[in-house]
Design a protein around this motif. Structure first.
Motif, mmCIF file in Angstrom:
data_model
loop_
_atom_site.group_PDB
_atom_site.id
_atom_site.type_symbol
_atom_site.label_atom_id
_atom_site.label_comp_id
_atom_site.label_asym_id
_atom_site.label_seq_id
_atom_site.Cartn_x
_atom_site.Cartn_y
_atom_site.Cartn_z
ATOM 1 N N GLU A 157 26.062 46.980 41.265
ATOM 2 C CA GLU A 157 27.230 47.506 40.553
ATOM 3 C C GLU A 157 28.442 46.604 40.741
ATOM 4 N N ALA A 158 28.721 46.254 41.992
ATOM 5 C CA ALA A 158 29.848 45.343 42.261
ATOM 6 C C ALA A 158 29.591 43.970 41.670
ATOM 7 N N PHE A 159 28.330 43.529 41.717
ATOM 8 C CA PHE A 159 28.007 42.217 41.148
ATOM 9 C C PHE A 159 28.190 42.214 39.639
ATOM 10 N N GLY A 160 27.876 43.339 38.985
ATOM 11 C CA GLY A 160 28.076 43.427 37.540
ATOM 12 C C GLY A 160 29.538 43.322 37.165
ATOM 13 N N LEU A 161 30.406 44.001 37.932
ATOM 14 C CA LEU A 161 31.840 43.897 37.675
ATOM 15 C C LEU A 161 32.331 42.474 37.903
ATOM 16 N N PHE A 162 31.871 41.879 38.995
ATOM 17 C CA PHE A 162 32.266 40.502 39.290
ATOM 18 C C PHE A 162 31.829 39.558 38.178
ATOM 19 N N SER A 163 30.571 39.676 37.761
ATOM 20 C CA SER A 163 30.042 38.774 36.737
ATOM 21 C C SER A 163 30.795 38.919 35.420
ATOM 22 N N ALA A 164 31.083 40.162 35.040
ATOM 23 C CA ALA A 164 31.801 40.386 33.782
ATOM 24 C C ALA A 164 33.203 39.801 33.830
ATOM 25 N N GLY A 165 33.916 40.067 34.918
ATOM 26 C CA GLY A 165 35.282 39.552 35.026
ATOM 27 C C GLY A 165 35.341 38.046 35.132
ATOM 28 N N TYR A 166 34.474 37.498 35.977
ATOM 29 C CA TYR A 166 34.487 36.050 36.167
ATOM 30 C C TYR A 166 34.067 35.333 34.891
ATOM 31 N N ALA A 167 33.125 35.906 34.147
ATOM 32 C CA ALA A 167 32.664 35.271 32.914
ATOM 33 C C ALA A 167 33.793 35.140 31.901
ATOM 34 N N VAL A 168 34.674 36.144 31.846
ATOM 35 C CA VAL A 168 35.807 36.078 30.918
ATOM 36 C C VAL A 168 36.727 34.915 31.286
ATOM 37 N N SER A 169 37.072 34.812 32.569
ATOM 38 C CA SER A 169 37.944 33.717 33.009
ATOM 39 C C SER A 169 37.278 32.366 32.799
ATOM 40 N N ALA A 170 35.996 32.275 33.152
ATOM 41 C CA ALA A 170 35.279 31.008 33.007
ATOM 42 C C ALA A 170 35.229 30.572 31.545
ATOM 43 N N ALA A 171 35.023 31.527 30.639
ATOM 44 C CA ALA A 171 34.967 31.182 29.217
ATOM 45 C C ALA A 171 36.319 30.679 28.721
ATOM 46 N N CYS A 172 37.395 31.317 29.160
ATOM 47 C CA CYS A 172 38.736 30.879 28.746
ATOM 48 C C CYS A 172 39.024 29.462 29.227
ATOM 49 N N PHE A 173 38.731 29.187 30.501
ATOM 50 C CA PHE A 173 39.011 27.862 31.041
ATOM 51 C C PHE A 173 38.055 26.819 30.476
ATOM 52 N N ALA A 174 36.831 27.221 30.146
ATOM 53 C CA ALA A 174 35.901 26.272 29.527
ATOM 54 C C ALA A 174 36.425 25.826 28.164
ATOM 55 N N GLY A 175 36.974 26.772 27.411
ATOM 56 C CA GLY A 175 37.558 26.408 26.120
ATOM 57 C C GLY A 175 38.743 25.466 26.270
#
Length: 297
Positions: A157-175
């Motif tokens: 559960e905590a890993f799912g929240l982490f993955s979702a949040g981190y993925a958003v930031s990673a996608a923004c910085f990747a762009g």
């Protein structure tokens, strides 16, 4: 391959895939991704914008489609997702090679390049590339590999929240990185190839002058838009991932600074100085995970 196999064999990496298979997948992913991520940016450096954009989009689409199909049709495991990435990169690696070396995009043909690659130059190439390979392996351990073991210590559960949040930031910085790289990498490498040491130094200074303010703006933008991103991009049940969006933004900003600083090693042909920082990062990452394991016990 050896590092991943050892960690998987001793239970430090649990991907749900046999250690030998997982090690091969990671090794193949690094091999094909290195080919693609070397040849595709080369098109941008050669100011061939259209092939660069087309291949960038096709490689990203192929890896996404391949991973999604395998996860949906087979089982939802990290191994199948990684296998889809490997297949997508393997398909486009020879295509990228043909586009770069099989046309008039470069001034030297492939045959002449191999003729000019003497034993002495090949040895110097290995001396330059091997430290990079070691540093990248250690870097992968503390930027990617920990995600395979994290669910064991914090729960899914905590890993799912982490993955979702981190993925958003990673996608923004990747762009942001793709946009900045498209505009500033050609000028940087053109100036960095100059024989004058002062001009090479100025090349990095000019590059950093562009990258650092842009990275700060990206950091501020992602943090300010964190609640909105969580609302529009993620599901309602992932609204608690806002803190991971913010923390992920700081982590990605730090990664951009490290990548920018690592160009100094390339300019001075001293790739070995990158090994120790990545080794320390890998050791600290796994030390934290091991401490979490003992705490949970």
């Amino acid at each position: 391959f050896g590092v991943v196999y050892y960690l998987s064999r001793h239970g430090l990496l649990d991907s749900g895939v046999p250690p030998l298979t997982f090690g091969l997948l990671v090794a193949l992913s690094l091999f094909f991704s290195t080919i693609v991520q070397t040849l595709v940016p080369a098109l941008n450096l050669l100011e061939k914008t259209v092939p660069f954009v087309v291949l960038t989009l096709l490689v990203s689409l192929a890896t996404l489609v391949g991973s999604t199909l395998l996860v949906v049709t087979l089982t939802s495991t990290a191994g199948n997702w990684l296998l889809g990435i490997v297949l997508g990169q393997a398909i486009f690696a020879p295509i990228c090679y043909f586009v770069v070396f099989g046309t008039d995009l470069t001034s030297q043909s492939t045959l002449s390049i191999w003729k000019r690659l003497s034993v002495f130059r090949f040895r110097n190439l290995l001396y330059f590339a091997c430290p990079f390979a070691i540093a990248i392996a250690f870097g992968w351990m503390h930027t990617q590999a920990y995600r395979y073991a994290l669910p064991l210590y914090v729960g899914f559960e905590a890993f799912g929240l982490f993955s979702a949040g981190y993925a958003v930031s990673a996608a923004c910085f990747a762009g942001v990185e793709i946009l900045l790289g498209t505009w500033f990498h050609p000028a940087f490498y053109r100036d960095a190839s100059d024989a004058s040491e002062s001009k090479r130094t100025n090349a990095w200074v000019n590059y950093a002058d562009m990258i650092l303010p842009a990275s700060l703006l990206a950091l501020a933008g992602v943090i300010a838009a964190g609640p909105s991103l969580a609302f529009f991009v993620l599901d309602v049940k992932y609204q608690d991932a806002i803190k991971y969006i913010v923390l992920g933004a700081f982590a990605e900003w730090g990664r951009m600074l490290v990548n920018c600083s690592s160009l100094i090693a390339q300019l001075n042909l001293k790739a070995h100085i990158l090994i120790l920082p990545n080794l320390i990062g890998a050791a600290l990452c796994w030390a934290v995970l091991r401490s979490e394991e003992h705490t949970s016990e």
